[in-house]
Design a protein around this motif. Structure first.
Motif, PDB file in Angstrom:
ATOM      1  N   TYR A  36       1.169  -0.906   0.330  1.00 53.29           N
ATOM      2  CA  TYR A  36      -0.468  -0.041  -0.037  1.00 53.29           C
ATOM      3  C   TYR A  36       1.235   1.070   0.033  1.00 53.29           C
ATOM      4  O   TYR A  36       1.860   1.016   0.537  1.00 53.29           O
ATOM      5  CB  TYR A  36      -0.477   0.364   1.509  1.00 53.29           C
ATOM      6  CG  TYR A  36      -0.329   0.368   2.522  1.00 53.29           C
ATOM      7  CD1 TYR A  36      -0.059   1.081   2.887  1.00 53.29           C
ATOM      8  CD2 TYR A  36      -0.506  -0.957   3.058  1.00 53.29           C
ATOM      9  CE1 TYR A  36       0.428   1.528   4.455  1.00 53.29           C
ATOM     10  CE2 TYR A  36       0.839  -1.023   4.554  1.00 53.29           C
ATOM     11  CZ  TYR A  36       0.650   0.499   5.102  1.00 53.29           C
ATOM     12  OH  TYR A  36       1.331   0.639   5.999  1.00 53.29           O
ATOM     13  N   TRP A  37       0.013   2.292  -0.207  1.00 47.45           N
ATOM     14  CA  TRP A  37       1.116   3.121  -0.664  1.00 47.45           C
ATOM     15  C   TRP A  37       0.428   4.722  -0.395  1.00 47.45           C
ATOM     16  O   TRP A  37      -1.425   4.964  -0.878  1.00 47.45           O
ATOM     17  CB  TRP A  37       1.956   3.920  -2.232  1.00 47.45           C
ATOM     18  CG  TRP A  37       2.444   4.752  -2.183  1.00 47.45           C
ATOM     19  CD1 TRP A  37       2.965   5.639  -1.613  1.00 47.45           C
ATOM     20  CD2 TRP A  37       2.473   5.920  -2.996  1.00 47.45           C
ATOM     21  NE1 TRP A  37       3.690   6.956  -1.531  1.00 47.45           N
ATOM     22  CE2 TRP A  37       3.130   7.322  -3.223  1.00 47.45           C
ATOM     23  CE3 TRP A  37       1.119   6.788  -4.059  1.00 47.45           C
ATOM     24  CZ2 TRP A  37       3.574   8.870  -3.292  1.00 47.45           C
ATOM     25  CZ3 TRP A  37       1.124   7.241  -4.917  1.00 47.45           C
ATOM     26  CH2 TRP A  37       2.067   8.293  -4.489  1.00 47.45           C
ATOM     27  N   ARG A  38       0.229   5.104   0.348  1.00 49.75           N
ATOM     28  CA  ARG A  38      -0.708   6.224   1.152  1.00 49.75           C
ATOM     29  C   ARG A  38      -0.171   7.249   1.070  1.00 49.75           C
ATOM     30  O   ARG A  38      -0.998   8.390   2.320  1.00 49.75           O
ATOM     31  CB  ARG A  38      -1.786   5.164   2.253  1.00 49.75           C
ATOM     32  CG  ARG A  38      -2.522   4.558   1.915  1.00 49.75           C
ATOM     33  CD  ARG A  38      -2.779   3.762   3.439  1.00 49.75           C
ATOM     34  NE  ARG A  38      -3.695   2.374   3.416  1.00 49.75           N
ATOM     35  CZ  ARG A  38      -3.708   1.827   3.922  1.00 49.75           C
ATOM     36  NH1 ARG A  38      -3.010   1.868   5.658  1.00 49.75           N
ATOM     37  NH2 ARG A  38      -4.375   0.155   3.990  1.00 49.75           N
ATOM     38  N   PRO A  39      -0.498   8.157   0.052  1.00 54.55           N
ATOM     39  CA  PRO A  39       0.064   9.954   0.243  1.00 54.55           C
ATOM     40  C   PRO A  39      -1.168  10.860   0.597  1.00 54.55           C
ATOM     41  O   PRO A  39      -0.272  11.555   0.970  1.00 54.55           O
ATOM     42  CB  PRO A  39       0.765  10.162  -1.097  1.00 54.55           C
ATOM     43  CG  PRO A  39      -0.069   9.221  -1.837  1.00 54.55           C
ATOM     44  CD  PRO A  39      -0.420   7.980  -1.065  1.00 54.55           C
ATOM     45  N   PHE A  40      -2.261  10.424  -0.013  1.00 57.09           N
ATOM     46  CA  PHE A  40      -3.273  11.280   0.933  1.00 57.09           C
ATOM     47  C   PHE A  40      -4.126  10.340   2.716  1.00 57.09           C
ATOM     48  O   PHE A  40      -5.050  10.451   1.930  1.00 57.09           O
ATOM     49  CB  PHE A  40      -4.962  11.208  -0.271  1.00 57.09           C
ATOM     50  CG  PHE A  40      -3.825  11.353  -1.417  1.00 57.09           C
ATOM     51  CD1 PHE A  40      -3.204  12.280  -1.731  1.00 57.09           C
ATOM     52  CD2 PHE A  40      -3.705  10.990  -2.729  1.00 57.09           C
ATOM     53  CE1 PHE A  40      -2.713  12.814  -2.505  1.00 57.09           C
ATOM     54  CE2 PHE A  40      -2.906  11.117  -4.075  1.00 57.09           C
ATOM     55  CZ  PHE A  40      -2.416  11.857  -4.118  1.00 57.09           C
ATOM     56  N   PHE A 201      -2.647   5.315 -10.131  1.00 58.39           N
ATOM     57  CA  PHE A 201      -1.192   4.941 -10.043  1.00 58.39           C
ATOM     58  C   PHE A 201       0.274   4.861 -11.117  1.00 58.39           C
ATOM     59  O   PHE A 201       0.788   5.783 -11.043  1.00 58.39           O
ATOM     60  CB  PHE A 201      -0.606   3.750  -8.819  1.00 58.39           C
ATOM     61  CG  PHE A 201       0.757   3.524  -8.611  1.00 58.39           C
ATOM     62  CD1 PHE A 201       0.765   3.454  -7.337  1.00 58.39           C
ATOM     63  CD2 PHE A 201       1.233   3.039  -9.540  1.00 58.39           C
ATOM     64  CE1 PHE A 201       1.908   3.610  -6.965  1.00 58.39           C
ATOM     65  CE2 PHE A 201       2.839   2.239  -9.169  1.00 58.39           C
ATOM     66  CZ  PHE A 201       3.177   2.411  -7.708  1.00 58.39           C
TER      67      PHE A 201
END
Length: 236
Positions: A36-40, A201
Motif C-alpha cells: 500500500y502507498w497512502r500519500p492521501f 497510480f
C-alpha cells in the motif's frame, strides 16, 4: 549514418529490448505480493483502498517508457517487435516455472516444494489476463504515440508520451481487472475501485517518466545527429 553508428544504434536497441523484457517478466513473477502507498491517507474508492496494489506494477511502467523511447528513435516497427518478443519471453518463463514446480524437491533442498509453490503459485488465469491486457495496451500505446507524432510533426514530445501512455494504461488496467472479475478471481464489487486505483497510480508514474524520456531522446538524437522526428532505420 556510418556503419559504425548503425552498429552502436543496434546495440542500444538490443539493450533497451533486454530491459523491456526483464521488466515485463519480473512484473509477472512478483505480482502476488501486494503493498500500500497512502500519500492521501486511508482513502477508499468504491470499496477498494486507494493504492493498495501489486508490486508487479512497479517495473511495468518501465516497459511503456522503453517502447516510447524506441518508437521515437527507431520507429513503430521496431517498437512492435519488442512487444512481440516480450509476449514470447513471458509465456516461455511461465512454462519454465511450471516445469520447475512439477520437479520434486529432494529432502536436502534449501527450498521445498511447499515453499516453492507458495512463492510461484502462478494462477494461469491471472497470467493470461495480464498478457491479454499487456498485448492490447502496448500496441495501442505505440499506435497512439505515432499518431500524435504525425499530428505534431515530431514536436511536443510530452504530448505523445503522456497521451499515449494514459490511454494505454487505462486499457491495461480495465482489461486485466475485468478479466480477473469475469473468471471470478476477484469480486465484481471491487472492479471500479481497483480500476481507478491502478490507473491513477500508473498515470502518476507515467508523468514522472516524461523527464527521463526527454533526457534519453536528447542523448540519442545528439549521438546520432537526428533531426526532429527523424528515426534510425535498422536493417535487421
Amino acid at each position: 549514418m556510418t556503419t559504425k553508428d548503425k552498429k552502436v544504434a543496434y546495440k542500444i536497441y538490443l539493450y533497451l529490448g533486454a530491459l523491456f523484457i526483464t521488466s515485463l517478466v519480473v512484473s509477472n513473477l512478483i505480482f502476488q505480493k501486494f503493498f500500500y502507498w497512502r500519500p492521501f491517507g486511508d482513502v477508499t474508492v468504491f470499496g477498494a483502498s486507494l493504492f493498495e496494489i501489486s508490486v508487479g506494477i512497479l517495473p511495468y511502467p518501465i516497459t511503456f517508457l522503453i517502447t516510447d523511447l524506441i518508437s521515437e528513435i527507431y520507429g513503430k516497427k521496431k517498437a512492435n517487435q519488442i512487444v512481440t518478443a516480450g509476449i514470447f519471453a513471458s509465456f516461455f518463463s511461465m512454462g519454465i516455472i511450471l516445469l520447475a514446480e512439477m520437479a520434486p524437491a529432494i529432502p536436502a533442498s534449501p527450498i521445498g516444494d511447499e515453499v516453492f509453490r507458495s512463492v510461484f503459485a502462478l494462477s494461469p488465469i491471472a497470467v493470461l489476463a495480464s498478457m491479454i491486457a499487456y498485448l492490447c495496451a502496448q500496441y495501442v500505446d505505440i499506435a497512439i504515440y505515432h499518431f500524435w507524432k504525425r499530428v505534431t510533426k515530431g514536436k511536443y514530445l510530452w504530448i505523445r508520451n503522456n497521451f499515449s501512455t494514459f490511454l494505454s494504461q487505462f486499457i491495461d488496467t480495465f482489461t486485466v481487472v475485468g478479466l480477473l472479475c469475469v473468471f471470478q478471481v476477484l469480486p465484481w464489487t471491487l472492479f471500479t475501485g481497483l480500476v481507478i486505483s491502478g490507473f491513477l497510480f500508473k498515470v502518476f508514474i507515467a508523468m514522472l517518466d516524461t523527464p527521463f524520456l526527454y533526457f534519453f531522446v536528447y542523448i540519442l538524437r545528439r549521438r546520432f545527429k537526428l533531426k526532429m522526428g527523424e528515426e534510425i532505420q535498422l536493417e535487421i
